[in-house]
Structure formats: C-alpha cells, structure tokens
Design an enzyme around this catalytic site. Structure first.
Site, PDB file in Angstrom:
ATOM      1  N   GLU A 227       0.834  -1.214   0.000  1.00 56.09           N
ATOM      2  CA  GLU A 227       0.000   0.000   0.000  1.00 56.09           C
ATOM      3  C   GLU A 227       0.867   1.262   0.000  1.00 56.09           C
ATOM      4  O   GLU A 227       0.480   2.293  -0.555  1.00 56.09           O
ATOM      5  CB  GLU A 227      -0.896   0.019   1.249  1.00 56.09           C
ATOM      6  CG  GLU A 227      -1.972  -1.047   1.260  1.00 56.09           C
ATOM      7  CD  GLU A 227      -2.611  -1.224   2.631  1.00 56.09           C
ATOM      8  OE1 GLU A 227      -3.751  -1.715   2.691  1.00 56.09           O
ATOM      9  OE2 GLU A 227      -1.978  -0.902   3.671  1.00 56.09           O
TER      10      GLU A 227
ATOM     11  N   THR B 101      -6.045   0.147   2.121  1.00 56.50           N
ATOM     12  CA  THR B 101      -7.104  -0.428   1.307  1.00 56.50           C
ATOM     13  C   THR B 101      -8.284  -0.820   2.193  1.00 56.50           C
ATOM     14  O   THR B 101      -8.169  -0.897   3.414  1.00 56.50           O
ATOM     15  CB  THR B 101      -6.594  -1.658   0.547  1.00 56.50           C
ATOM     16  OG1 THR B 101      -6.070  -2.584   1.491  1.00 56.50           O
ATOM     17  CG2 THR B 101      -5.507  -1.268  -0.440  1.00 56.50           C
TER      18      THR B 101
ATOM     19  N   LYS C 153     -14.711  -1.108   4.968  1.00 58.80           N
ATOM     20  CA  LYS C 153     -14.323  -2.132   5.945  1.00 58.80           C
ATOM     21  C   LYS C 153     -12.811  -2.356   5.917  1.00 58.80           C
ATOM     22  O   LYS C 153     -12.255  -2.748   4.896  1.00 58.80           O
ATOM     23  CB  LYS C 153     -15.080  -3.423   5.623  1.00 58.80           C
ATOM     24  CG  LYS C 153     -14.802  -4.552   6.579  1.00 58.80           C
ATOM     25  CD  LYS C 153     -15.703  -5.744   6.275  1.00 58.80           C
ATOM     26  CE  LYS C 153     -15.335  -6.933   7.119  1.00 58.80           C
ATOM     27  NZ  LYS C 153     -14.063  -7.538   6.751  1.00 58.80           N
ATOM     28  N   ASP C 154     -12.179  -2.103   7.057  1.00 62.68           N
ATOM     29  CA  ASP C 154     -10.728  -2.297   7.124  1.00 62.68           C
ATOM     30  C   ASP C 154     -10.345  -3.011   8.412  1.00 62.68           C
ATOM     31  O   ASP C 154     -11.207  -3.514   9.135  1.00 62.68           O
ATOM     32  CB  ASP C 154      -9.990  -0.946   6.969  1.00 62.68           C
ATOM     33  CG  ASP C 154      -9.940  -0.151   8.259  1.00 62.68           C
ATOM     34  OD1 ASP C 154     -10.694  -0.484   9.209  1.00 62.68           O
ATOM     35  OD2 ASP C 154      -9.150   0.803   8.335  1.00 62.68           O
ATOM     36  N   MET C 155      -9.024  -3.041   8.685  1.00 61.55           N
ATOM     37  CA  MET C 155      -8.560  -3.760   9.878  1.00 61.55           C
ATOM     38  C   MET C 155      -7.716  -2.884  10.810  1.00 61.55           C
ATOM     39  O   MET C 155      -7.113  -3.404  11.749  1.00 61.55           O
ATOM     40  CB  MET C 155      -7.747  -4.996   9.449  1.00 61.55           C
ATOM     41  CG  MET C 155      -8.591  -6.027   8.718  1.00 61.55           C
ATOM     42  SD  MET C 155      -7.617  -7.433   8.101  1.00 61.55           S
ATOM     43  CE  MET C 155      -6.995  -8.137   9.622  1.00 61.55           C
ATOM     44  N   GLU C 156      -7.662  -1.564  10.536  1.00 55.25           N
ATOM     45  CA  GLU C 156      -6.820  -0.687  11.373  1.00 55.25           C
ATOM     46  C   GLU C 156      -7.476   0.628  11.782  1.00 55.25           C
ATOM     47  O   GLU C 156      -7.144   1.178  12.851  1.00 55.25           O
ATOM     48  CB  GLU C 156      -5.516  -0.323  10.634  1.00 55.25           C
ATOM     49  CG  GLU C 156      -4.574  -1.455  10.342  1.00 55.25           C
ATOM     50  CD  GLU C 156      -4.905  -2.187   9.039  1.00 55.25           C
ATOM     51  OE1 GLU C 156      -5.660  -1.635   8.224  1.00 55.25           O
ATOM     52  OE2 GLU C 156      -4.417  -3.322   8.846  1.00 55.25           O
TER      53      GLU C 156
ATOM     54  N   ASP D  95     -11.874  -4.600  -2.664  1.00 60.23           N
ATOM     55  CA  ASP D  95     -12.858  -5.684  -2.784  1.00 60.23           C
ATOM     56  C   ASP D  95     -14.237  -5.175  -2.387  1.00 60.23           C
ATOM     57  O   ASP D  95     -14.366  -4.244  -1.596  1.00 60.23           O
ATOM     58  CB  ASP D  95     -12.451  -6.871  -1.902  1.00 60.23           C
ATOM     59  CG  ASP D  95     -12.139  -6.452  -0.488  1.00 60.23           C
ATOM     60  OD1 ASP D  95     -10.981  -6.042  -0.220  1.00 60.23           O
ATOM     61  OD2 ASP D  95     -13.046  -6.483   0.367  1.00 60.23           O
TER      62      ASP D  95
END
Ligand code: SAH
Length: 233
Positions: A12, A86, A171-174, A197
């Site tokens: 990224e 992302t 929607k992410d993870m961080e 996605d």
C-alpha cells in the site's frame, strides 16, 4: 507542518514511498517493529510509518496499528495523522474497485460486548475524525464514507449486522485503532481508503483483494499527492 502517515502494508505504501523518495530512518522506533520513512515536501515534514512485519508478513490489524500510532505521536508529535490503506466496500453503496474515499466517521464492527449502553458505546468506538474532511473531499472530489474496523478480512453475518445497523461503509482492519489512539492525544485523524474488494459482490474476498491490491495502491498514491498538496499549500 508535520504529517504522519500510518500504513499497514508495504504494497500500500510502496508507490507513495517511491514518489516522494522518503528515506528509511534506521532504528527510529527500535525495538518496535514499525518503520519510519521521512522526506521534506514543500518545506513540510512528511513521515510514512509502516506497522512493520512479523514472520515475514506485514503486521495488519489493530494491535500493530495502535503501537505504530502511539509511538509516532510520542516521537514525532505530528499536526495530523493520515491512515492510508485499502478497504472492502459495498456495491450497494455505489462503490467500485480502486475508488478512493475519505473517512467521515469511524467505528468497530467486531467488538460484541454485552452490557448497558456505556459498554456498547465503547465497543463501537465512533471516534472523532478530522473536522475539515468534508471540505477537503469537496475541494478534491473524493467520496466520503464511514470506516468500519475489525480484526478479520472476511465478514461474518454478525459483523454484517453491526455494519448495517451502524452505517459502516469502508471495511478495514486498522482505522478505528488508529482513531482511538489519536482521540487520546486529540490529534486530527484523516482516513484515505481505496477499495480492493466489494463485500457484497459474492466473490471470495482474499482473491478479489489480491487481484486489486496494486491498482488500489496506485490510486492511493494519486490521492495522497493531492491531499498533501492541499494540506501544505
Ligand atoms: N493476507 C493478505 C493480508 C491482507 S489483510 C495479503 O497477503 O496481502 C487486508 C488488509 O487490507 C488490511 O490491512 C485491511 O485494512 C485492508 N482490507 C482490504 N479489504 C478489506 C476487507 N474487505 N476487510 C477488512 N480489511 C480489508
């Protein structure tokens, strides 16, 4: 002005690192895994902080993002933090692959804590974001959406339910972990998220993610150039 980027994955950050020629600051965060890159841009200090790696893979997720954000704030004392990365999005909201969004709000979707309103409120997070984000999105022509963070790439039905109930879009993870730390220091947090996605496309998320990672990361670079010009003009 001091600008700090918090980025989870090398892929990224790479186009962006190459564009600005930021240089690795060896040992900056030792013994932590996060990596610091630095450059001067129009007389401003630009830092790109990567969460780092473990077992040969990038440290995605909330824990590493919190450590990176906390350390960066304490060592650099930036004027603004930008979490660039992302995300998954929803075609039902009009999202397309490689679209770039600025975050207009941020929450968690996988912290299911039973209890009264106070516990539920804490679990969802809903931290403040950069107060000039709408103005910036208008000026630069970006879409805006609510960042929703969890610890997994997939979306379980219980995640989907919370995302739908609370209007999550990116929607992410961080994101929410970064915003949590920023809220403790009252530092402005800006989210720049590019879509790899579509969570409602029916495709297998990891395959879609992998296929579109390079394209979305290129879009992130282009967006971040505009954002840095805007902030430093
Ligand atoms: N195994 C993958 C790891 C990527 S995890 C790999 O080899 O590349 C996904 C990363 O992209 C996280 O940092 C997260 O913030 C972001 N992301 C992209 N799409 C996501 C989605 N649908 N849900 C959650 N996070 C997503």
């Amino acid at each position: 002005m001091k600008i700090v980027y918090i980025v989870a994955m090398v892929a990224e950050a790479k186009p962006f690192i190459e564009h600005y020629g930021v240089e690795l600051q060896e040992g900056f965060f030792a013994p932590l895994p996060c990596m610091c890159y630095k450059a001067e841009v129009h007389n401003n200090e630009l830092y790109v902080v990567l969460n780092g790696q473990q077992h040969g893979s990038d440290l995605v997720g909330c824990e590493a993002a919190s450590v990176a954000t906390l350390s960066a704030i304490q060592k650099i004392n930036p004027d603004i933090i930008i979490n660039s990365g992302t995300c998954g999005a929803f075609k039902s909201n009009g999202a397309e692959i490689a679209d770039v969004y600025l975050g207009n709000a941020v929450m968690f979707h996988d912290r299911r804590v039973p209890g009264d309103d106070e516990w539920g409120t804490q679990a969802l997070g809903n931290y403040p974001v950069y107060d000039k984000v709408l103005e910036m999105a208008d000026a630069l022509g970006f879409k805006t959406g609510k960042v929703t963070t969890g610890s997994s790439l997939d979306m379980q039905p219980c995640d989907k339910e919370i995302i739908e109930q609370n209007g999550g879009e990116l929607k992410d993870m961080e994101g929410a972990a970064v915003a949590f730390v920023c809220s403790l220091f009252q530092k402005p947090i800006l989210f720049v998220k590019s879509v790899t996605d579509l969570c409602d496309s029916g495709a297998e998320t990891f395959e879609e993610f992998s296929k579109n990672l390079a394209k979305a990361s290129e879009a992130l670079k282009e967006a971040n150039i505009k954002i840095i010009d805007y902030l430093t003009k």
